[in-house]
Design a protein around this motif. Structure first.
Motif, PDB file in Angstrom:
ATOM      1  N   CYS A 148       0.807  -1.225   0.000  1.00 28.44           N
ATOM      2  CA  CYS A 148       0.000   0.000   0.000  1.00 28.44           C
ATOM      3  C   CYS A 148       0.832   1.264   0.000  1.00 28.44           C
ATOM      4  CB  CYS A 148      -0.950   0.010   1.189  1.00 28.44           C
ATOM      5  SG  CYS A 148      -0.152   0.104   2.814  1.00 28.44           S
ATOM      6  N   GLY A 154      -0.197   4.924   1.527  1.00 31.78           N
ATOM      7  CA  GLY A 154      -1.596   4.731   1.880  1.00 31.78           C
ATOM      8  C   GLY A 154      -2.643   5.601   1.229  1.00 31.78           C
ATOM      9  N   ARG A 155      -2.342   6.191   0.070  1.00 33.26           N
ATOM     10  CA  ARG A 155      -3.333   7.083  -0.538  1.00 33.26           C
ATOM     11  C   ARG A 155      -4.614   6.341  -0.919  1.00 33.26           C
ATOM     12  NH1 ARG A 155      -0.289   5.305  -4.724  1.00 33.26           N
ATOM     13  NH2 ARG A 155      -1.262   5.180  -6.803  1.00 33.26           N
ATOM     14  N   VAL A 176      -5.734   3.378   0.403  1.00 31.86           N
ATOM     15  CA  VAL A 176      -6.395   2.927   1.632  1.00 31.86           C
ATOM     16  C   VAL A 176      -7.167   4.078   2.252  1.00 31.86           C
ATOM     17  CG1 VAL A 176      -6.016   2.008   3.951  1.00 31.86           C
ATOM     18  CG2 VAL A 176      -4.671   1.140   2.039  1.00 31.86           C
ATOM     19  N   ALA A 177      -6.538   5.253   2.319  1.00 32.87           N
ATOM     20  CA  ALA A 177      -7.192   6.413   2.925  1.00 32.87           C
ATOM     21  C   ALA A 177      -8.422   6.832   2.137  1.00 32.87           C
ATOM     22  CB  ALA A 177      -6.205   7.572   3.018  1.00 32.87           C
ATOM     23  N   GLY A 186      -4.483  -2.052   4.273  1.00 28.36           N
ATOM     24  CA  GLY A 186      -3.250  -1.990   3.514  1.00 28.36           C
ATOM     25  C   GLY A 186      -2.178  -2.816   4.201  1.00 28.36           C
ATOM     26  N   HIS A 242       2.502   6.209   7.753  1.00 30.67           N
ATOM     27  CA  HIS A 242       1.884   7.242   6.920  1.00 30.67           C
ATOM     28  C   HIS A 242       0.427   6.899   6.637  1.00 30.67           C
ATOM     29  CE1 HIS A 242       1.291  10.029   3.554  1.00 30.67           C
ATOM     30  NE2 HIS A 242       2.402  10.640   3.943  1.00 30.67           N
ATOM     31  N   THR A 243       0.160   5.629   6.342  1.00 28.19           N
ATOM     32  CA  THR A 243      -1.206   5.195   6.068  1.00 28.19           C
ATOM     33  C   THR A 243      -2.112   5.427   7.271  1.00 28.19           C
ATOM     34  OG1 THR A 243      -0.393   3.509   4.535  1.00 28.19           O
ATOM     35  CG2 THR A 243      -2.634   3.224   5.369  1.00 28.19           C
ATOM     36  N   GLY A 268      -6.187   5.514   7.559  1.00 28.87           N
ATOM     37  CA  GLY A 268      -6.407   4.160   7.060  1.00 28.87           C
ATOM     38  C   GLY A 268      -5.946   3.117   8.055  1.00 28.87           C
ATOM     39  N   ALA A 277      -3.578  -0.324   8.429  1.00 34.38           N
ATOM     40  CA  ALA A 277      -2.461  -0.959   7.738  1.00 34.38           C
ATOM     41  C   ALA A 277      -1.688  -1.849   8.686  1.00 34.38           C
ATOM     42  CB  ALA A 277      -1.532   0.089   7.130  1.00 34.38           C
TER      43      ALA A 277
END
Length: 266
Positions: free
Chosen positions: A83, A86-87, A89-90, A101, A111-112, A117, A119
């Protein structure tokens, strides 16, 4: 969901199983550093000096119009393999979709989670929540190359999906089918041991996808995609091929293939 949270993904999926050792990507310091900074340069580098640019800035941005079109095609619960930051997933989480993710990078998982999100720091080849019950698996941003063995990766994805589940993969913007050993590099120094990777165009992916049903092919924004359905009952209406839209591979060349084409190390 962070690796330490232990909470379950929204919907009907269980919490994580114990983590196993991670792949060489997990120790790739330039990769984590680039994700934390939000920009490159970052490359996959072969021993002969061949470089493949990685699109860190796009990965760290919000989902763009091409990404959102892919997400519109997803069905039910979604697993985003590799992922990154995480763009996707978000974006799915913001839509209220059950999504998880996975990535071997600690920076990617962090970051996710910051984007809202869920992850896990996990490889696709390790035990995962909801095995055999995911409705959609995503392999975006070149992640069809994970492990350097397309047959093994497709077998693993098939075990993660429910019967008739959907795989959406982003393929190389050129017609290529190759296996290489690469390192992560920021053009100053490579990190870690070489690891296997693959680059597949759409034709190559379809050749490797024996036992899968073709669910669509399309090109958008200079990027190419293919959708495959695992063996089992097909859903009545596949969102991989939206109503009033035929998913076919374009015959025109991508408008910008710089991120998918190797460049010589000079």
């Amino acid at each position: 969901m962070s690796a330490a949270s232990g909470t379950s993904v929204p919907g009907r999926l269980p919490g994580p199983s114990p983590a196993a050792p991670l792949s060489p990507w997990a120790g790739a310091d330039p990769y984590d550093a680039a994700l934390r900074a939000g920009h490159g340069p970052l490359f996959l580098r072969r021993a002969d000096g061949w470089l493949l640019p990685l699109e860190v800035e796009r990965w760290c941005a919000r989902a763009d119009v091409v990404d959102r079109d892919v997400l519109d095609r997803c069905e039910g619960t979604v697993l985003d393999v590799g992922c990154g930051p995480g763009r996707l997933v978000a974006e799915l989480a913001a839509r209220g979709r059950p999504v998880l993710g996975i990535d071997v990078s600690e920076a990617a998982v962090e970051h996710t989670v910051r984007l809202g999100g869920h992850a896990l720091r996990r490889s696709v080849f390790e035990p995962l929540p909801g095995e055999g019950r995911w409705d959609t698996v995503l392999l975006m941003d070149g992640n069809v190359g994970i492990g350097g063995d397309p047959h093994a990766l497709l077998r693993r994805i098939a075990r993660l999906l429910r019967p008739g589940g959907l795989l959406i993969a982003e393929t190389a913007p050129v017609d290529v089918d190759e296996r290489v050993r690469v390192r992560i590099t920021d053009a100053r120094a490579a990190a870690g041991s070489p690891f296997p990777w693959a680059r597949l165009g759409t034709r190559a992916l379809l050749r490797h996808a024996r036992g899968w049903e073709r669910a669509g092919q399309w090109t958008a924004g200079g990027r190419r995609f293919a959708a495959l359905r695992s063996r089992g009952s097909r859903s009545a209406a596949s969102s991989a091929d939206p109503p009033k839209r035929t998913a076919v591979i374009s015959s025109q060349r991508p408008r910008n293939t710089s991120a998918g084409s190797p460049v010589a190390d000079r």
